[in-house]
Design an enzyme around this catalytic site. Structure first.
Site, PDB file in Angstrom:
ATOM      1  N   CYS A 169       1.022  -1.227   0.019  1.00 56.29           N
ATOM      2  CA  CYS A 169      -0.007   0.120  -0.077  1.00 56.29           C
ATOM      3  C   CYS A 169       0.983   1.398   0.151  1.00 56.29           C
ATOM      4  CB  CYS A 169      -0.859   0.211   1.026  1.00 56.29           C
ATOM      5  SG  CYS A 169      -0.157   0.036   2.846  1.00 56.29           S
ATOM      6  N   HIS A 175       6.257   6.247  -2.148  1.00 59.40           N
ATOM      7  CA  HIS A 175       7.409   6.616  -2.562  1.00 59.40           C
ATOM      8  C   HIS A 175       7.694   8.084  -2.933  1.00 59.40           C
ATOM      9  CE1 HIS A 175       8.088   2.226  -3.901  1.00 59.40           C
ATOM     10  NE2 HIS A 175       8.260   2.207  -2.677  1.00 59.40           N
ATOM     11  N   ARG A 202      11.959  -5.521   6.224  1.00 58.93           N
ATOM     12  CA  ARG A 202      12.800  -5.457   5.130  1.00 58.93           C
ATOM     13  C   ARG A 202      14.351  -5.800   5.339  1.00 58.93           C
ATOM     14  NH1 ARG A 202      11.811  -3.228   0.006  1.00 58.93           N
ATOM     15  NH2 ARG A 202      13.706  -1.630   0.314  1.00 58.93           N
ATOM     16  N   ALA A 215       2.951   1.596   2.984  1.00 57.59           N
ATOM     17  CA  ALA A 215       4.103   0.700   2.860  1.00 57.59           C
ATOM     18  C   ALA A 215       5.271   1.448   2.154  1.00 57.59           C
ATOM     19  CB  ALA A 215       3.760  -0.688   2.612  1.00 57.59           C
TER      20      ALA A 215
END
Length: 546
Positions: free
Chosen positions: A65, A199, A99, A68
């Site tokens: 999403c 991002h 991650r 995220a």
């Protein structure tokens, strides 16, 4: 039983595509067909693929999403900024250490807050009555405990739905605290079609609130920023080791092992080297427009790609001393890597791989597989745009849809006092004439062989169908796909978090990858793997009637 040791799949990719689409209703099939491309490998033209569009409802996508992408990917690797998730605890926990971003806080006075999962832990009453006061209290508590230079606030879906003004709270607390930079990200999970929107939102806010705050010139020569490297499994440490050996100064990494001061000083670098194009190209463009720092695309995944990227950086600075150092480092580092590749290659030659990873990794890792003599038969991204597949030359022709308009575009102008073109127009033209491309990325498709399949936004059904039809020797993707693929008798390697491995970047990382892939594709366990329902497909029971 599907196994990598069975006979290989039908050779005609058109047949494979047809078999995949057969499962869908006609309307869905027409949409998905545009996102499944057979690479024709045309000499002067890259085939067009549909990307960055909404996942069709009902399909089990592998995407993440917007939250995220913003908190988990871009800001998650920062070590001395307190990142507070404003929302239910599940969102904060999901983005916490998933991650395997690594950090080095060993320097005197260095802070590391990555081990903490900061969240306002919104409950039902907060959804009903609002959570702004709870957010204020969380910011104050974080400041009292850690006295950080920066605190970031991340909105999750409920926050956007109930209307909490996180930016107003951040501004209020920044003024109250005085010596702490508090700012927020409107990165509600539903805001974009994928984590790519996150991002973009993260890039905007980091550039607006952090970049340019510290004009102090850091010591060192050949100053660069490494953009789009997240230090998964220690990748960034290996790249920094190589930079140091070459005499290259890395001012800031966006954002593996990153710090507040790195972001604040990024504008003092002389070149931006972009790894993951999709996640960070916005910052690269803005740094060029506002401060005059140009950017080039690099790839430190693969030994040959690492050597090529180092030479690209040396060519930009055009200094014989740096060029000599770089060549000496390559001459020292590359032969042992090639020696290891030669040992492993007889066991991996001719094997096949499928890669469905992130925004550049599905492209970059094909280089490592080539070094092992392996062929990538199919690849794709979860959250890419068309330029990631076809190259940036398609950007002028892209239509801005409603989902893209939902993401703020910052208007950036040259800084009145600090805009400083690092190279004159004549120097840039001469470098481009010599083959050094600025602000350019050719995309993944041109690097793939004819007849290979490129699939955008792969879903669970398609992943299993592709394994059934293509029978790869290894499947590379993320955690959501890992166990379902392994149950099919195919080794699965996470290239989002590397499972427990890494680093895989640079020269030493390449050797680690060779041995890991050798271990996976040559293990016999996968041929013996059968799920319980395959051993005993029928249920038996005794019925008692009273």
């Amino acid at each position: 039983m599907i196994s990598a040791h069975d006979n290989k799949a039908p050779a005609d990719p058109a047949v494979i595509k047809e078999k995949i689409l057969q499962k869908y209703p006609p309307k869905v099939a027409r949409k998905r067909a545009k996102q499944i491309l057979i690479n024709e490998a045309l000499e002067n033209e890259t085939p067009e693929i549909t990307a960055n569009v909404r996942t069709i409802p009902g399909i089990i996508t592998m995407r993440g999403c917007t939250y995220a992408g913003c908190k988990g990917v871009i800001m998650g690797p920062t070590r001395d900024i307190v990142n507070i998730t404003h929302g239910p605890i599940g969102c904060g926990f999901y983005s916490w250490l998933t991650r395997r971003n690594q950090t080095d806080a060993s320097a005197d006075g260095a802070e590391n807050y990555m081990t903490y999962c900061f969240s306002t832990d919104m409950q039902d009453k907060d959804i009903i009555f609002g959570g702004e006061k709870k957010l204020e209290a969380a910011i104050q508590e974080a400041y009292d405990l850690f006295h950080p230079k920066g605190i970031c606030i991340f909105a999750t879906c409920p926050v956007g739905l109930i209307g909490d003004d996180i930016h107003a709270v951040a501004a209020k607390m920044k003024e109250r605290l005085g010596d702490c930079n508090v700012f927020a990200f409107s990165c509600e999970g539903y805001k974009g079609v994928s984590q790519s929107a996150g991002h973009h939102i993260a890039n905007n806010q980091v550039f607006r609130h952090l970049v340019g705050l510290n004009d102090e010139q850091k010591p060192g020569e050949y100053k660069i920023n490494l953009l789009g490297e997240y230090n998964i499994g220690g990748d960034g440490f290996e790249i920094d080791r190589i930079f140091k050996k070459c005499g290259i100064t890395n001012i800031a990494t966006f954002s593996g092992n990153s710090s507040y001061d790195q972001f604040a000083s990024a504008h003092t670098a002389d070149l931006n080297a972009v790894m993951c194009h999709r996640s960070i190209n916005y910052v690269a463009d803005m740094l060029e427009v506002k401060y005059g720092v140009p950017w080039v695309k690099v790839n430190f995944i693969g030994a040959q790609s690492t050597a090529k990227s180092l030479r690209k950086i040396a060519r930009y600075f055009d200094d014989p001393v740096l060029t000599e150092r770089v060549e000496a480092v390559i001459a020292e580092e590359l032969p042992p890597v090639m020696e290891e590749a030669a040992k492993v290659r007889p066991r991996t030659e001719g094997k096949t791989a499928m890669l469905f990873v992130g925004g550049s990794r599905a492209h970059h890792y094909q280089e490592l597989f080539k070094e092992l003599g392996m062929k990538t038969v199919s690849a794709g991204y979860e959250f890419a745009h068309r330029d990631d597949y076809e190259g940036r030359h398609v950007l002028p022709g892209l239509k801005v849809d409603a989902d893209s308009r939902n993401i703020e575009e910052i208007e950036v102008n040259p800084d009145e006092t600090r805009f400083n073109p690092r190279k004159s127009e004549e120097e840039l033209a001469a470098l481009e004439e010599s083959g050094l491309a600025f602000k350019e990325y050719d995309g993944m498709i041109p690097d793939m062989e004819k007849g290979t399949m490129v699939i955008d936004d792969l879903n669970q059904y398609e992943a299993e169908k592709m394994v059934e039809l293509l029978k790869p020797d290894i499947f590379c993707a993320g955690i959501k796909e890992k166990f379902s693929i392994q149950k099919l008798g195919i080794p699965m390697k996470q290239l989002h978090s590397y499972d427990s491995g890494g680093p895989y970047a640079g020269f030493k990382g390449a050797v680690n990858f060779y041995h890991e892939i050798d271990r996976l594709v040559n293990s016999k366990v996968w041929g013996y793997l059968k799920a319980p329902w395959q051993e005993n497909p029928e249920l038996s029971a005794t019925y008692v009637w009273e």
